[in-house]
Structure formats: structure tokens, C-alpha cells
Design an enzyme around this catalytic site. Structure first.
Site, PDB file in Angstrom:
ATOM      1  N   CYS A 394       0.818  -1.218   0.000  1.00  0.00           N
ATOM      2  CA  CYS A 394       0.000   0.000   0.000  1.00  0.00           C
ATOM      3  C   CYS A 394       0.850   1.264   0.000  1.00  0.00           C
ATOM      4  O   CYS A 394       0.415   2.305  -0.498  1.00  0.00           O
ATOM      5  CB  CYS A 394      -0.919   0.028   1.223  1.00  0.00           C
ATOM      6  N   MET A 395       2.048   1.192   0.562  1.00  0.00           N
ATOM      7  CA  MET A 395       2.871   2.390   0.727  1.00  0.00           C
ATOM      8  C   MET A 395       3.772   2.670  -0.458  1.00  0.00           C
ATOM      9  O   MET A 395       4.533   3.642  -0.433  1.00  0.00           O
ATOM     10  CB  MET A 395       3.711   2.257   2.001  1.00  0.00           C
TER      11      MET A 395
END
Length: 404
Positions: A394-395
Site C-alpha cells: 500500500c505504501m
């Protein structure tokens, strides 16, 4: 850098990240839900963990790590771009008329911080003592912060055919997508290589789609989750653009349950190699409604595509698209540990190469199971990073991978 990728696991060459900043300190127990958080992280510790993550990527792959803030400042030296972004950011508070005053009194770097971390009325008054803020309280935001910005996977997605710029479902996150699109369409390092697939030119209010719902299954197939955050109409338009471009032959629409643990498709599974998938137990079988888009014809410059509703599970589709598929469940399928580690995104690891991943150190049972399959697991500290309920995938927004 051609800003296209044909796999989720080719060796990483370049990636975009955002080091958490003052926008995280804007979170309080009273506004966290409004700002789409479920906890209030400790910024200094969060930054240390994020630094460890970005440094590990550099050391283990040699990949170039682009930082969003640095790219944004470079683009904002164009005053027309800066003025447009500031005006858009002030619309919600009704203070658009102050845009020029802000540009006169804040430096470019300060404006970059304002666009990510927000601006309160009392902070603005320090620069403009005679400020007329109407009925807004001193603690109110003239520009709201973007605390979710360190989840770079959501505001855009790279596919084999080009870039899908997100139209975010939640109003509080739309400015994230606007910032990313502005950077890539104007920064000298990227603008000449942007093939925009979505949104369609002229669509001012496009249906929502988010990068976490887009997964490249192979060089010829892409899956898009029809989820809480991505609409069917957006999937149709994105599929049409990808199929017309020609590098993709199949686009799958995957209907996800509207539940927190199915927020995006990448919370269901992650591809780690040409035949290995990591998933939450039973998630693949529980997704039973899927559709497939294929190209019908291009006639008189009009693109016609075909949509077939498939009475097949997501697992069946993956088995068709990924020969000799091997599936690993989080925590090796242990029901208690799987529940616990999925809450901290056990299935959302970041593949930096074939069977080579970065994972949270807290997901010890999943990491052990991965290593038993021969996967090289690199761990990062996660006490604060995990509070945002997003994993290493996600990052990160991969910008370049080795072709497979």
C-alpha cells in the site's frame, strides 16, 4: 522510464513513496474517523519506520526511490500550476479568494507542505493579520490535510498499457490523486512518458477507481476490484482504454464484499512470482462474482468491448491466468493467527523481485511460511506504520520493474 509495468513481481527499478509529515500530526482522537484513520500514530516513530523501509528498498534492490515532496516542489515552481492547486484546495472552506495572498506570503516549499499537511485559519492569520475568515473558527482548516498520502498505491496505478489516475471515492482523499496527476503530467522526468488511460479526456467528474484495486495478473491480463472504493462504470472505461491500447487482452472485474477487510483487491491477494500468490484464507473462494472484458472491434475510431459475466470464483480465474498456481495463506492458514495478521495486512507484502518481498516484522507466522517456500523475506519495523491499516504494498507505487 516508460511508466508501464507488465508484472507485480519483476525486479524493482524505481518506486514512488511519501515520507509521512505534519499531516499525521493533524490527526486527533476526534477527527481521525473524518480523516479516514482508525488510530493516531506517533509521527517521529512513524518516520523512522518509513525511513527504514525506503532505505531497505535502496539497499536490497538498488532501485531509485522518488519522494513525493521533492517531485511536488519541483512542479510547483510553475506558478500557474501552484495557483491552480491552491485554489482547488481552498474550495471546500470557501476561501478561494485567498489563493493569491497565500502564494505571495508562503514559499514554494511551504506551499508544498500546505498542500499535503493542510493549513489552519490561525496559521494563515500569522501571515495575513487582517484575514477575514468569515464564520470559520481559528482551529478550522482552510485547507484539509492528507494523512493517507503515505499510502501511495491508491492515487494511481501503472499497467502494461499506461497509467490509470485514480478518482478517489472518499472526498477527503481526492486531492492526493490530483497531486499525483499534476506531478506526472508536468514533471520533466515523467511528462513525456505518460500514456493516460483514465480518466477519459473531458470527464470532469469521473466514476471512482483506486489504485489498490488494480493488479496486473500478467502482461496480457489485469484484474480490477469492484469494491467499496471502485465503481463498475470506472472499471468499464478503464478496461475499454486498456483493451483499445492493445497491450492487454483481458480485464477482469472482481466483485468484492463491501467489508473493511476487502477494502481493495490487494487486501485479498498479492502476486509474488509467476506462479505464487499470497492470500488471506478462503478469500479467493469467497469472491464468486467476476466478469471479463475483451475487445470486440475498433470500427470508425470507435472502440467496442464485450463483457461476460463468469460464474467462477476469483481462484478459478487466477488458475487460468497463472499456470501451475501455488497459493500460500497468511499465517500458513492458522485461523487465529491469520485473523490477527490479516488485520495488519499480512497478505499485503511488497514484491521487490521474484519470490523476494518486504513484509511487516510483526507478521511472524506469515513470514515464516513464506520462508519455508523459499521466499526471501525482508522485514521492516511496523509498530506505527501498521496503525494506518495498510501494508508495504500500500505504501509503494512501482514506477519501473524489469520485464518478465
Amino acid at each position: 522510464m516508460n511508466l508501464r509495468i507488465n508484472s507485480e513481481f519483476g525486479t524493482l527499478r524505481a518506486v514512488l513513496m511519501h515520507r509521512p509529515g505534519k499531516e499525521i500530526d493533524r490527526l486527533t482522537p476526534y477527527n481521525k474517523e473524518f480523516l479516514l484513520f482508525e488510530d493516531v500514530p506517533y509521527l517521529e516513530a512513524l518516520q523512522k519506520e518509513h525511513d527504514a523501509f525506503s532505505n531497505l528498498i535502496k539497499e536490497s534492490t538498488g532501485a531509485q526511490v522518488y519522494q513525493l515532496r521533492e517531485l511536488l516542489i519541483r512542479v510547483l515552481y510553475d506558478e500557474d500550476i501552484l495557483l491552480k492547486l491552491v485554489r482547488e484546495s481552498l474550495k471546500k472552506s470557501g476561501l478561494v479568494h485567498l489563493a493569491e495572498d497565500i502564494l505571495e506570503r508562503f514559499s514554494t516549499a511551504e506551499c508544498a507542505s500546505i498542500l499535503t499537511a493542510g493549513l489552519k485559519i490561525h496559521e494563515l492569520r500569522k501571515k495575513i493579520p487582517n484575514l477575514n475568515s468569515g464564520e470559520l473558527m481559528e482551529s478550522a482548516f482552510a485547507i484539509s490535510p492528507c494523512p493517507n498520502l503515505y499510502f501511495q498505491r491508491d492515487p494511481m496505478a501503472l499497467t502494461p498499457g499506461g497509467i490509470i489516475f485514480s478518482s478517489m471515492k472518499m472526498d477527503g482523499r481526492q486531492r492526493e490523486a490530483d497531486l499525483l496527476r499534476t506531478i506526472f503530467e508536468n514533471h520533466a522526468d515523467f511528462k513525456d512518458n505518460v500514456n493516460r488511460l483514465y480518466p477519459i479526456q473531458g470527464h470532469d467528474n469521473p466514476p471512482s477507481i483506486e489504485g489498490g484495486d488494480i493488479i496486473v495478473l500478467s502482461g496480457k491480463a489485469v484484474a480490477i476490484g469492484n469494491s467499496e472504493r471502485t465503481d463498475e462504470k470506472a472499471i468499464y472505461h478503464a478496461a475499454k482504454a486498456m483493451l483499445a491500447e492493445g497491450s492487454v487482452e483481458r480485464v477482469y472485474e472482481v466483485h468484492l464484499p463491501h467489508k473493511r477487510n476487502y477494502m481493495h483487491l490487494d487486501t485479498v491477494f498479492t502476486i509474488l512470482d509467476e506462479n505464487l500468490v499470497l492470500t488471506y484464507p478462503d478469500a479467493l473462494n469467497s469472491v464468486l462474482q467476476t466478469s471479463r472484458y475483451t475487445l470486440k472491434e475498433i470500427k470508425d475510431d470507435k472502440v467496442h468491448i464485450k463483457r461476460e459475466v463468469l460464474n467462477e470464483s476469483l481462484l478459478t480465474i487466477l488458475e487460468r491466468e497463472i499456470p501451475h498456481l501455488e497459493i500460500l495463506h497468511t499465517a500458513d492458514g492458522n485461523p487465529d493467527y491469520s485473523l490477527r495478521e490479516q488485520w495488519f495486512d499480512g497478505a499485503n507484502v511488497f514484491a521487490i523481485g521474484p519470490r523476494r518481498v518486504i513484509s511487516y516484522n510483526r507478521n511472524i507466522h506469515t513470514n515464516r511460511a513464506l520462508r519455508q517456500l523459499g521466499v526471501d523475506v525482508l522485514e521492516i519495523p511496523s509498530s506505527e506504520l501498521s496503525r494506518g491499516l495498510g501494508g508495504p504494498r500500500c505504501m509503494t507505487m512501482p514506477l519501473s520493474r524489469s520485464r518478465v
